[in-house]
Design an enzyme around this catalytic site. Sequence first.
Site, PDB file in Angstrom:
ATOM      1  CG  HIS A 306     -10.825  -5.643  29.440  1.00  0.00           C
ATOM      2  ND1 HIS A 306      -9.752  -6.655  28.413  1.00  0.00           N
ATOM      3  CD2 HIS A 306     -11.613  -5.479  30.243  1.00  0.00           C
ATOM      4  CE1 HIS A 306     -11.103  -7.249  29.594  1.00  0.00           C
ATOM      5  NE2 HIS A 306     -12.274  -6.181  30.132  1.00  0.00           N
ATOM      6  CG  ASP A 363     -15.123  -0.979  35.598  1.00  0.00           C
ATOM      7  OD1 ASP A 363     -16.250  -1.040  36.120  1.00  0.00           O
ATOM      8  OD2 ASP A 363     -14.132  -2.036  35.924  1.00  0.00           O
TER       9      ASP A 363
HETATM   10  N1  CMC Z   1      -2.568   2.272  34.856  1.00  0.00           N
HETATM   11  C1  CMC Z   1      -1.149   1.437  34.362  1.00  0.00           C
HETATM   12  N2  CMC Z   1      -0.504   0.304  33.739  1.00  0.00           N
HETATM   13  C2  CMC Z   1      -1.526  -0.308  33.252  1.00  0.00           C
HETATM   14  C3  CMC Z   1      -3.082  -0.227  33.383  1.00  0.00           C
HETATM   15  C4  CMC Z   1      -3.743   0.560  34.102  1.00  0.00           C
HETATM   16  N3  CMC Z   1      -4.703   0.781  34.636  1.00  0.00           N
HETATM   17  N4  CMC Z   1      -2.819  -1.081  32.855  1.00  0.00           N
HETATM   18  C5  CMC Z   1      -2.687  -2.294  32.299  1.00  0.00           C
HETATM   19  N5  CMC Z   1      -1.001  -1.887  32.745  1.00  0.00           N
HETATM   20  C6  CMC Z   1       0.744  -1.932  32.279  1.00  0.00           C
HETATM   21  C7  CMC Z   1       1.129  -3.027  33.101  1.00  0.00           C
HETATM   22  O1  CMC Z   1       1.592  -2.536  34.075  1.00  0.00           O
HETATM   23  C8  CMC Z   1       2.020  -3.933  32.334  1.00  0.00           C
HETATM   24  O2  CMC Z   1       2.643  -2.579  32.054  1.00  0.00           O
HETATM   25  P1  CMC Z   1       4.225  -3.412  31.287  1.00  0.00           P
HETATM   26  O3  CMC Z   1       4.518  -4.627  30.277  1.00  0.00           O
HETATM   27  O4  CMC Z   1       5.426  -2.576  31.580  1.00  0.00           O
HETATM   28  O5  CMC Z   1       4.488  -4.624  33.023  1.00  0.00           O
HETATM   29  C9  CMC Z   1       1.303  -3.948  30.846  1.00  0.00           C
HETATM   30  O6  CMC Z   1       0.100  -2.516  30.901  1.00  0.00           O
HETATM   31  C10 CMC Z   1      -0.456  -5.109  30.803  1.00  0.00           C
HETATM   32  O7  CMC Z   1      -0.585  -5.226  31.691  1.00  0.00           O
HETATM   33  P2  CMC Z   1      -1.158  -6.548  32.332  1.00  0.00           P
HETATM   34  O8  CMC Z   1      -1.298  -6.267  34.496  1.00  0.00           O
HETATM   35  O9  CMC Z   1      -0.241  -7.269  31.921  1.00  0.00           O
HETATM   36  O10 CMC Z   1      -2.771  -6.401  31.676  1.00  0.00           O
HETATM   37  P3  CMC Z   1      -3.750  -7.853  32.729  1.00  0.00           P
HETATM   38  O11 CMC Z   1      -4.293  -8.349  31.650  1.00  0.00           O
HETATM   39  O12 CMC Z   1      -2.633  -8.355  33.894  1.00  0.00           O
HETATM   40  O13 CMC Z   1      -4.500  -7.009  33.526  1.00  0.00           O
HETATM   41  C11 CMC Z   1      -6.508  -5.258  34.101  1.00  0.00           C
HETATM   42  C12 CMC Z   1      -5.300  -6.216  33.420  1.00  0.00           C
HETATM   43  C13 CMC Z   1      -7.770  -5.024  33.827  1.00  0.00           C
HETATM   44  C14 CMC Z   1      -6.278  -5.654  35.821  1.00  0.00           C
HETATM   45  C15 CMC Z   1      -5.003  -3.984  33.762  1.00  0.00           C
HETATM   46  O14 CMC Z   1      -5.106  -3.710  33.004  1.00  0.00           O
HETATM   47  C16 CMC Z   1      -5.371  -2.827  35.376  1.00  0.00           C
HETATM   48  O15 CMC Z   1      -4.724  -3.379  36.472  1.00  0.00           O
HETATM   49  N6  CMC Z   1      -6.961  -2.107  35.054  1.00  0.00           N
HETATM   50  C17 CMC Z   1      -6.627  -1.188  36.436  1.00  0.00           C
HETATM   51  C18 CMC Z   1      -8.608  -1.593  36.844  1.00  0.00           C
HETATM   52  C19 CMC Z   1      -9.281  -1.505  36.000  1.00  0.00           C
HETATM   53  O16 CMC Z   1     -10.040  -0.698  34.979  1.00  0.00           O
HETATM   54  N7  CMC Z   1      -9.747  -2.199  35.839  1.00  0.00           N
HETATM   55  C20 CMC Z   1     -10.936  -3.154  35.467  1.00  0.00           C
HETATM   56  C21 CMC Z   1     -10.617  -3.914  34.136  1.00  0.00           C
HETATM   57  S1  CMC Z   1     -12.158  -3.956  32.689  1.00  0.00           S
HETATM   58  C22 CMC Z   1     -13.890  -4.443  34.111  1.00  0.00           C
HETATM   59  C23 CMC Z   1     -13.623  -5.590  34.321  1.00  0.00           C
HETATM   60  O17 CMC Z   1     -12.759  -6.980  34.540  1.00  0.00           O
HETATM   61  O18 CMC Z   1     -14.141  -5.725  35.502  1.00  0.00           O
END
Ligand code: CMC
Length: 428
Positions: A306, A363
């Site tokens: 998140h 989720d």
């Molecule tokens: N699986 C694997 N790696 C992950 C995940 C994941 N679910 N989430 C984050 N990471 C890694 C990401 O690759 C990054 O790694 P590094 O620092 O080595 O590059 C690090 O963790 C930080 O992640 P980020 O991409 O900078 O995080 P963000 O704030 O941009 O994205 C997110 C947040 C929710 C989009 C992401 O965690 C994600 O894609 N999760 C899976 C999709 C999901 O479950 N979404 C629902 C979110 S909650 C409800 C809503 O908002 O609808």
Amino acid sequence: MTDKAILTVNDKQFERPLVTGSEGGPAVDVSQLLSLTGLTTFDPALANTAVCRSAITYIDGEQGVLRYRGIPIEQFEHNPSFVEAAWLLIFGHLPQASELAYFRERLTANELLHEGLKNQFHYIPTDAPPMAILSAMVSNLACFHKQFLELEDAEKLVEAAARLISKVRTIAAFSYRRSRGLPFIYPDPSLRYCANFLHMMFSLPYRQYIAPPEIEEALNLIFILHADHEQNCSTTAVRVVGSARANLFASCAAGVSALWGPLHGGANVEVIDMLERIHRGGLSPEQCIRDAKDKNNPFRLFGFGHRVYRNFDPRARMLKTLCEKVLPNLRYKDPLLDIARKLEDLALADPYFIERKLYPNVDFYSGILLRGMGIPTNMFTVIFAIGRLPGWIAHWKEQHDDANARIMRPRQIYTGSAPIDYVPIDKR
Ligand code: CMC
């Protein structure tokens, strides 16, 4: 604590004030930075930018805290109805009994769709994604309720909010019926919000579906847990569209579109797809974790991570508890629940997830619960949208009521071509 930040650019110092809210850390006010220094700020994905002042929802991502209008989310577990929570979010206080009765009455009065809108369902392919239908129909409400395109007083906003919150439920149920080739079931004014939705989803013309109390209560809590989450992607979409003074229907339709994405509300569908793949034997939990960690693989562990929470998402914790409580009562044994537990254990023990502070989000368990309630997978994000609607309306209203609100219009760092001359087509 200082009340200003000092920025040094080429030996020149610029003082900028700090903005503080009632809770949470201060922010540096950079709104005048361009005129003072000629500099903009670079913050892709707005990850470090507060775009507004808001009194609706507070999140402390480090502590796993979520509050609606000051009330901790945990206190919603047994008490209010979704309708009460919607009023709280939109109008800023818990409703008096008379206000709640009035709002309920307006929801009931508005539950039917205009025949013109209803007829549009017949021109939509039966395999159309329900989120596409929802976004189109919410937008189309503007064609049938033009008196709400301008909301100049508080009373009109109550009426517009009631229409949207009531009709979105009918639209959602009709989109499901259409996808199954089933006749539309009209709303029943004697039923409460959640029971009425379940009736429109599952009744037959010759047999009424009476929702078991535990299913009605679980749906009520699911809606409440999704009802707002401050400046998330879809709410920001609503605010951006609303900042151009676009009407409430158009702005909320933008919210539906943003929510559809798999990184946002669409993640609840991806979670079930992932768990089903594991169940069918096409993927092991261990391989799933390896794929999620592999930077050359676009796969993510859906339902994990998140932007704001760096600790357990309190909504995920509550949904997991609800799953454990409700599913056995329904005599529903879902093998996906065991797989989800296993995946969670693996991820929470893995240094990759520990270092990045990735925990289950809202989720991760919601889909398993919805399956147990008989809701098909392609309706999961629609359920999220029904729940999130009060939050979108609350944010749209907050911005609409703010006399100082301006159209949202960010800047960019241009990386394109330097000036060049146009070349006629025969000379290229
Ligand atoms: N699986 C694997 N790696 C992950 C995940 C994941 N679910 N989430 C984050 N990471 C890694 C990401 O690759 C990054 O790694 P590094 O620092 O080595 O590059 C690090 O963790 C930080 O992640 P980020 O991409 O900078 O995080 P963000 O704030 O941009 O994205 C997110 C947040 C929710 C989009 C992401 O965690 C994600 O894609 N999760 C899976 C999709 C999901 O479950 N979404 C629902 C979110 S909650 C409800 C809503 O908002 O609808």
